[in-house]
Design an enzyme around this catalytic site. Structure first.
Site, short mmCIF file in Angstrom:
data_model
loop_
_atom_site.label_atom_id
_atom_site.label_comp_id
_atom_site.label_asym_id
_atom_site.label_seq_id
_atom_site.Cartn_x
_atom_site.Cartn_y
_atom_site.Cartn_z
N THR A 188 0.84 -1.20 0.00
CA THR A 188 0.00 0.00 0.00
C THR A 188 0.87 1.23 0.00
O THR A 188 1.94 1.22 0.60
CB THR A 188 -0.87 -0.03 1.27
OG1 THR A 188 -1.82 -1.07 1.13
CG2 THR A 188 -1.58 1.28 1.51
N VAL A 217 -12.68 -5.59 2.53
CA VAL A 217 -12.07 -4.27 2.74
C VAL A 217 -10.93 -4.45 3.74
O VAL A 217 -11.08 -5.10 4.77
CB VAL A 217 -13.11 -3.27 3.30
CG1 VAL A 217 -12.45 -1.97 3.72
CG2 VAL A 217 -14.18 -3.00 2.24
N ASP A 219 -7.36 -2.58 5.75
CA ASP A 219 -7.16 -1.53 6.75
C ASP A 219 -7.04 -0.13 6.15
O ASP A 219 -7.30 0.87 6.84
CB ASP A 219 -5.89 -1.81 7.55
CG ASP A 219 -4.66 -1.83 6.63
OD1 ASP A 219 -4.70 -2.53 5.60
OD2 ASP A 219 -3.67 -1.15 6.93
N GLY A 240 0.76 -4.13 4.55
CA GLY A 240 0.81 -5.55 4.89
C GLY A 240 -0.59 -6.09 5.07
O GLY A 240 -1.55 -5.51 4.57
N GLY A 242 -3.91 -6.38 6.09
CA GLY A 242 -4.75 -5.38 6.71
C GLY A 242 -5.60 -5.89 7.87
O GLY A 242 -5.94 -5.13 8.78
N1 ASP Z 1 -2.87 -3.28 3.88
C1 ASP Z 1 -3.46 -3.45 2.60
C2 ASP Z 1 -4.64 -4.35 2.71
O1 ASP Z 1 -4.63 -5.27 3.51
C3 ASP Z 1 -2.60 -3.97 1.55
C4 ASP Z 1 -1.11 -3.82 1.70
O2 ASP Z 1 -0.62 -2.97 2.36
O3 ASP Z 1 -0.37 -4.57 1.14
O4 ASP Z 1 -5.55 -4.18 1.94
#
Ligand code: ASP
Length: 335
Positions: A188, A217, A219, A240, A242
């Site tokens: 993200t 959905v 985080d 990471g 979420g």
């Molecule tokens: N945190 C985001 C999610 O879980 C994706 C990511 O950061 O890789 O949607």
């Protein structure tokens, strides 16, 4: 006093919050800084910095940085080139927040290229904080955002490949994967900025976990999970898996730990410890990363696993594309 000396003195005084001598204007960049997650954070910062450099607001800066990432044609995890869910539908999540507690978010938004700007419109033009799915799209179109099919041919091909071996199981259950949340699956863009007036803001934008269940959905659009900002203390964002950030109200936690006196890095580390304590086994097989900045512009990060980097850009001399390695709990790539 030579011009350069005058400038340096002015910037030191302004950084320290002191009153400048009469006739010495504070440089527009004094105390301004922007930090962003991952290596593509370099590009996001480069888009955000001109806003700060001309004395603009942290809020405008983070929006500019997030929009850059959303338009990046090389990024399969944010914006228009993101990978879709398990049904082949690209859904985008984003949030934006300033240090006075104003915030807006969209989740599961389809076919709108700049979710962060829709999130800002939610914040500024509605009495609400978050819009999702069809309603978010309807609002975006009413606000003048263009509706356009976003799924790229490359993402469609990647999804078809995934279907061949996945048995249609969503990549949402951390325990079943080698390393959900790492660079190959989802990253993200989390971006935090401090402007020359000392105001903070942050934004977070993502296409979420590739091949997720339709409607999932993460985080990133959840204020307090993927993003939190408070002018009195600092700001935090996450990347990471979420689900872990939501379970731990993680970005809020990082800011509250800074409020209690932790440095940004210590606060991120303690939040990671919380994730590990709650789910020690799962923690070995997923990535969770935090990035924080305090109200003075000091930044720090910490991750569950090695590999998380963040980019920082400010007015200091030297190259402006410095990447910083975050410390991590687990030192090896495969644990
Ligand atoms: N945190 C985001 C999610 O879980 C994706 C990511 O950061 O890789 O949607």
């Amino acid at each position: 006093m030579g011009n350069r000396r005058q400038f340096l003195q002015a910037s030191m005084l302004a950084t320290a919050g002191a009153i400048l001598p009469q006739g010495v204007a504070a440089p527009k960049t004094s105390g301004a800084r922007v930090v962003s997650t991952w290596d593509f954070g370099v590009g996001a910062n480069a888009a955000a910095w001109p806003v700060l450099a001309r004395g603009g607001s942290a809020l405008d800066a983070v929006e500019a940085g997030a929009r850059w990432a959303e338009a990046d044609l090389c990024n399969a995890t944010v914006g228009r080139c993101g990978n879709p869910d398990r049904d082949g539908v690209l859904t985008l999540d984003a949030s934006i927040m300033d240090g006075d507690g104003r915030c807006g978010a969209v989740a599961a938004l389809e076919d709108i290229a700049h979710p962060v700007s829709v999130a800002r419109a939610v914040m500024e033009k509605t009495p609400h904080v978050m819009l999702v799915g069809q309603g978010a799209q309807q609002f975006a179109v009413a606000q003048g955002f263009e509706k356009t099919p976003l799924l790229t041919e490359q993402a469609r091909r990647a999804w078809r490949e995934w279907l061949k071996t996945s048995r249609y199981e969503p990549q949402i259950n951390a325990e079943r994967q080698a390393r959900p949340g790492d660079k190959t699956n989802h990253d993200t863009l989390g971006i935090l900025a401090r402007d020359a007036q000392g105001r903070l803001a942050g934004a977070c934008t993502t296409s979420g976990m590739a091949w997720k269940l339709h409607g999932r959905v993460g985080d990133s659009p959840i204020v307090g999970a993927g993003l939190y900002v408070d002018n009195e203390v600092g700001a935090a964002t996450a990347s990471g898996v979420g689900e872990e950030m939501i379970r731990n109200a993680a970005s809020f936690l990082v800011v509250e730990l800074m409020r209690q006196g932790r440095s940004p890095m210590e606060a991120c580390r303690e939040a990671i410890d919380r994730v590990v304590r709650k789910r020690p086994e799962a923690s070995k097989r997923m990535q969770v990363c935090f990035l924080a900045m305090n109200k003075d512009g000091e930044a720090g990060a910490f991750a569950l696993h090695k590999g998380f980097v963040y980019a920082m850009h400010d007015a200091s001399p030297g190259p402006h594309d410095r990447l910083h390695d975050a410390a991590s709990v687990y030192r090896t790539e495969q644990t």
